[in-house]
Design a protein around this motif. Structure first.
Motif, PDB file in Angstrom:
ATOM      1  N   ASP A 196      22.460 -17.479  40.477  1.00  0.00           N
ATOM      2  CA  ASP A 196      23.422 -18.230  41.286  1.00  0.00           C
ATOM      3  C   ASP A 196      22.794 -18.640  42.615  1.00  0.00           C
ATOM      4  O   ASP A 196      22.205 -17.822  43.329  1.00  0.00           O
ATOM      5  CB  ASP A 196      24.666 -17.367  41.520  1.00  0.00           C
ATOM      6  CG  ASP A 196      25.772 -18.131  42.221  1.00  0.00           C
ATOM      7  OD1 ASP A 196      25.716 -19.373  42.256  1.00  0.00           O
ATOM      8  OD2 ASP A 196      26.698 -17.480  42.742  1.00  0.00           O
ATOM      9  N   LEU A 197      22.939 -19.915  42.924  1.00  0.00           N
ATOM     10  CA  LEU A 197      22.376 -20.435  44.162  1.00  0.00           C
ATOM     11  C   LEU A 197      23.218 -20.049  45.371  1.00  0.00           C
ATOM     12  O   LEU A 197      22.691 -19.748  46.438  1.00  0.00           O
ATOM     13  CB  LEU A 197      22.274 -21.966  44.068  1.00  0.00           C
ATOM     14  CG  LEU A 197      21.566 -22.700  45.192  1.00  0.00           C
ATOM     15  CD1 LEU A 197      20.119 -22.258  45.306  1.00  0.00           C
ATOM     16  CD2 LEU A 197      21.638 -24.217  44.952  1.00  0.00           C
TER      17      LEU A 197
ATOM     18  N   GLY B 234      21.410 -18.316  34.206  1.00  0.00           N
ATOM     19  CA  GLY B 234      20.704 -18.513  35.454  1.00  0.00           C
ATOM     20  C   GLY B 234      21.103 -17.674  36.648  1.00  0.00           C
ATOM     21  O   GLY B 234      22.051 -16.885  36.623  1.00  0.00           O
TER      22      GLY B 234
ATOM     23  N   VAL C 146      11.915 -24.592  39.858  1.00  0.00           N
ATOM     24  CA  VAL C 146      13.237 -24.188  39.400  1.00  0.00           C
ATOM     25  C   VAL C 146      13.800 -25.192  38.394  1.00  0.00           C
ATOM     26  O   VAL C 146      13.373 -26.345  38.321  1.00  0.00           O
ATOM     27  CB  VAL C 146      14.218 -24.033  40.578  1.00  0.00           C
ATOM     28  CG1 VAL C 146      13.941 -22.768  41.367  1.00  0.00           C
ATOM     29  CG2 VAL C 146      14.182 -25.258  41.475  1.00  0.00           C
TER      30      VAL C 146
ATOM     31  N   SER D 222      17.645 -26.498  36.506  1.00  0.00           N
ATOM     32  CA  SER D 222      19.109 -26.458  36.476  1.00  0.00           C
ATOM     33  C   SER D 222      19.599 -27.353  35.348  1.00  0.00           C
ATOM     34  O   SER D 222      18.892 -28.259  34.896  1.00  0.00           O
ATOM     35  CB  SER D 222      19.710 -26.919  37.809  1.00  0.00           C
ATOM     36  OG  SER D 222      19.629 -28.336  37.932  1.00  0.00           O
TER      37      SER D 222
ATOM     38  N   ILE E 118      18.438 -21.972  37.765  1.00  0.00           N
ATOM     39  CA  ILE E 118      19.388 -21.825  38.867  1.00  0.00           C
ATOM     40  C   ILE E 118      20.723 -22.434  38.462  1.00  0.00           C
ATOM     41  O   ILE E 118      20.774 -23.509  37.865  1.00  0.00           O
ATOM     42  CB  ILE E 118      18.865 -22.550  40.134  1.00  0.00           C
ATOM     43  CG1 ILE E 118      17.454 -22.063  40.490  1.00  0.00           C
ATOM     44  CG2 ILE E 118      19.814 -22.356  41.301  1.00  0.00           C
ATOM     45  CD1 ILE E 118      17.345 -20.610  40.789  1.00  0.00           C
TER      46      ILE E 118
ATOM     47  N   ALA F 169      19.532 -16.505  43.639  1.00  0.00           N
ATOM     48  CA  ALA F 169      18.382 -17.354  43.330  1.00  0.00           C
ATOM     49  C   ALA F 169      17.216 -17.065  44.277  1.00  0.00           C
ATOM     50  O   ALA F 169      16.061 -16.942  43.844  1.00  0.00           O
ATOM     51  CB  ALA F 169      18.781 -18.824  43.405  1.00  0.00           C
TER      52      ALA F 169
END
Length: 443
Positions: free
Chosen positions: A180-181, A178, A204, A206, A156, A186
């Protein structure tokens, strides 16, 4: 002079690392030479493991092998109870050849090939960190063909911009890595993964960047990831078992760099995670991190031999060494800065300011600009500190220079862990077609 780990100046005025006089190492192994302080690597690894043990959380500390990947380093990581993250078939092959347990290997990368995925599936690695929707589909299909269900984390991008160089900042919205939140990608990826029968979503991942000297960004990432985990549990009924915060913990390269103690980074991350999930009545997940530079960076020293010099009155003085951007491209790539000493005259007072030039045919091949040194002579040894991360791993054969040897030093003993390339190694993969061979023989 700031000395790391076991480094010291001995009675002869020579730099000593791991109980080994570097002038003797130069005689035995030649230069350029990567020297790794094994005791310091083990100390750094232990600092992470100990700090997480204090938190009471389940955890994995995965060494980010992209920082420095050799069979010896993989074996050391296994001895120190680390997991391992890899990003290519080459790094995976290195780990497996070293006997590293496949179940503790995590496979990263934003463009894994089907061949790489199949290799990792056949090896039985512990987890894939999935970077995009294409990979989700390909991984599921390949796992299905083999009758496997594979554990995954979804990478993420949490929208946290770390205070670091643009090229090593990875957590912001505009990133090649990743899901995108902030724009919903996500959450959509979680939905998609849950519908694929051969994937088991553990949680998840990051990573907000590299060479970070503060805890704020990590805390913010934890808060965003925990909020996302809570929302996914409410909306989709999936409870994350793992939160992976990546790496990025800084080290001291030069005066002015002020990294925090490992325990302070870890406490900030674990305290924030515990408070965030406890407040939401959410089962505490396992926490994973992926330090690389902060385990090997300051344990590495590169030893060069000084060759020629050139003084431009009123401008600068250059001294040239027998390596350069071929064994350390970071100054050219990131404007990275380093400290160094004359290793065979380490007690002598500084007399002049020089720029250390490499021998590659590039004007930008400057390893250190404006370095204070005693007057350097041809044949002196220059030791550049904190080259343990992203030096050997990014080295090249530019100008067909041979890549250096690597030695581990500890308790007065040195072990060659990577041989210096030979001239035959340089042409080892070259092929000369018959139509060109005739011409070459005619000459």
């Amino acid at each position: 002079m700031y000395l790391h780990g076991t480094s010291k100046v001995n009675a002869q005025g020579h730099l000593e690392i791991g109980g080994c006089d570097v002038t003797e190492l130069a005689k035995e192994y030649g230069t350029p030479l990567y020297i790794v302080d094994e005791a310091l690597v083990r100390q750094r690894a232990n600092e992470y493991v100990t700090a997480f043990q204090k938190s009471g959380l389940k955890f994995q500390v995965a060494y980010a092998s992209k920082a420095f990947s050799t069979m010896a380093m993989c074996a050391l990581a296994e001895q120190e109870n680390l997991s391992l993250d890899v990003v290519s078939d080459g790094e995976l092959h290195t780990a497996l050849k070293a006997g590293f347990p496949a179940a503790r290997i995590h496979f990263h990368g934003n463009n894994k090939s089907p061949d790489e995925i199949n290799m990792a599936l056949d090896a039985g690695i512990g987890c894939f960190v999935v970077d995009n929707s294409t990979e989700l589909k390909v991984l599921n299909a390949l796992a299905k063909d083999k009758g496997l269900t594979v554990k995954i984390l979804l990478r993420i991008t949490p929208g946290v911009e770390a205070h670091t160089h643009d090229y090593i900042s990875t957590g912001q919205q505009d990133s090649k890595f990743g899901f995108d939140l902030t724009n919903g990608a996500a959450k959509q990826a979680i939905k998609e993964a849950m519908e694929l029968s051969n994937l088991d979503v553990l949680g998840v991942h990051s990573h907000i960047g590299s060479q970070i000297f503060e805890v704020d960004g990590f805390q913010m990432a934890v808060e965003k990831m925990s909020a996302f985990a809570i929302a996914i549990r409410q909306d989709l009924g999936l409870t994350f078992q793992v939160i992976n915060l990546g790496g990025g913990f800084g080290i001291r390269y030069v005066d002015g760099d002020s990294p925090l103690p490992v325990g302070q980074y870890v406490a900030a991350i674990t305290d924030t995670l515990i408070s965030s999930f406890t407040a939401a009545d959410f089962p505490l997940p396992e926490i994973w991190v992926e330090p690389g530079r902060s385990i090997v960076g300051d344990a590495g020293t590169t030893l060069y031999t000084v060759g020629t010099s050139k003084e431009i009155p009123g401008v600068r003085k250059y001294i040239a060494v027998d390596g350069g951007m071929m064994d350390n491209p970071r100054p050219a790539l990131y404007q990275s800065v380093y400290e160094a000493v004359l290793a065979n005259r380490a007690n002598e007072a500084n007399e002049e300011t020089v720029t250390v030039a490499g021998k590659a045919c590039e004007s930008g091949d400057k390893l250190i600009i404006d370095l204070e040194l005693p007057k350097a002579n041809s044949g002196d040894l220059l030791a550049v500190f904190c080259t343990g991360a992203y030096n050997y791993s990014m080295a090249s054969n530019y100008n067909r220079f041979r890549r250096p040897a690597v030695v581990f030093v500890k308790d007065g003993e040195s072990d060659l862990v990577v041989q210096r390339e030979s001239l035959d190694n340089i042409v080892g993969n070259d092929l000369l077609p018959a139509r060109l061979l005739k011409t070459a023989l005619a000459k």
